[in-house]
Design a protein around this motif. Structure first.
Motif, PDB file in Angstrom:
ATOM      1  N   ASP A  48       0.833  -1.208   0.000  1.00 15.03           N
ATOM      2  CA  ASP A  48       0.000   0.000   0.000  1.00 15.03           C
ATOM      3  C   ASP A  48       0.869   1.259   0.000  1.00 15.03           C
ATOM      4  N   ALA A  49       1.947   1.257   0.777  1.00 14.36           N
ATOM      5  CA  ALA A  49       2.843   2.414   0.823  1.00 14.36           C
ATOM      6  C   ALA A  49       3.504   2.612  -0.540  1.00 14.36           C
ATOM      7  N   HIS A  50       3.904   1.519  -1.153  1.00 10.70           N
ATOM      8  CA  HIS A  50       4.519   1.602  -2.489  1.00 10.70           C
ATOM      9  C   HIS A  50       3.513   2.163  -3.495  1.00 10.70           C
ATOM     10  N   GLN A  51       2.291   1.697  -3.428  1.00 11.53           N
ATOM     11  CA  GLN A  51       1.261   2.195  -4.341  1.00 11.53           C
ATOM     12  C   GLN A  51       1.009   3.678  -4.123  1.00 11.53           C
ATOM     13  N   ALA A  52       0.997   4.110  -2.865  1.00  8.88           N
ATOM     14  CA  ALA A  52       0.807   5.532  -2.576  1.00  8.88           C
ATOM     15  C   ALA A  52       1.982   6.349  -3.121  1.00  8.88           C
ATOM     16  N   ASP A  53       3.197   5.812  -2.983  1.00  7.53           N
ATOM     17  CA  ASP A  53       4.374   6.491  -3.546  1.00  7.53           C
ATOM     18  C   ASP A  53       4.269   6.593  -5.060  1.00  7.53           C
ATOM     19  N   MET A  54       3.816   5.531  -5.706  1.00  6.68           N
ATOM     20  CA  MET A  54       3.651   5.547  -7.164  1.00  6.68           C
ATOM     21  C   MET A  54       2.596   6.574  -7.574  1.00  6.68           C
ATOM     22  N   GLN A  55       1.516   6.649  -6.814  1.00  8.04           N
ATOM     23  CA  GLN A  55       0.465   7.613  -7.126  1.00  8.04           C
ATOM     24  C   GLN A  55       1.008   9.035  -7.007  1.00  8.04           C
ATOM     25  N   LYS A  56       1.793   9.309  -5.981  1.00  6.51           N
ATOM     26  CA  LYS A  56       2.379  10.645  -5.815  1.00  6.51           C
ATOM     27  C   LYS A  56       3.339  10.952  -6.958  1.00  6.51           C
TER      28      LYS A  56
END
Length: 142
Positions: free
Chosen positions: A39-47
């Protein structure tokens, strides 16, 4: 192929999964679970994708760099084969093409002669390496 920003963002958001809004929080000795890390990786990708989106006040060079970044991200989405020799080349080719695109932006917008010289060297070197990788892939039936 020219990729529109909305199309690319939509595709990336669809592939990122449903946990984009969630982030992993770590407190004390808590080790993130695999889901929290994902989830943290996905949030980083979204940013990262949001940062690449053109904004009305962007300088022309920034707009051009963002376009190059978005195209590179799109073009690097190449399926993996399980063959490290093939995968290395098929993923490095669009990466190198992205470097060439960025160097062309520098040639267009940069003022410093050293920057322009470096950009031209990158174009020359990366084009040579792309040709070498393509030749290897062809020689090996890819």
């Amino acid at each position: 192929m020219k990729v529109t920003v909305p199309t690319l963002v939509a595709a990336l958001l669809l592939t990122a999964g449903s946990g984009l809004a969630q982030t992993a929080h770590t407190h004390g000795a808590h080790k993130p679970t695999a889901n929290e890390a994902s989830d943290a990786h996905q949030a980083d990708m979204q940013k990262m994708m949001a940062d690449m989106m053109p904004k009305p006040g962007d300088a022309p060079s920034t707009k051009d760099f963002k376009d190059a970044d978005m195209a590179m991200m799109h073009n690097m989405h190449v399926p993996y084969t399980g063959n490290a020799d093939v995968d290395f080349r098929t993923h490095m080719i669009p990466h190198h093409q992205g470097a060439i695109s960025m160097a062309k932006v520098a040639l267009k917008h940069a003022r410093d002669p050293a920057t322009k010289q470096m950009a031209q060297k990158i174009i020359d070197d990366q084009e040579k390496e792309i040709a070498e990788m393509q030749a290897w892939l062809k020689q090996h039936g890819q």
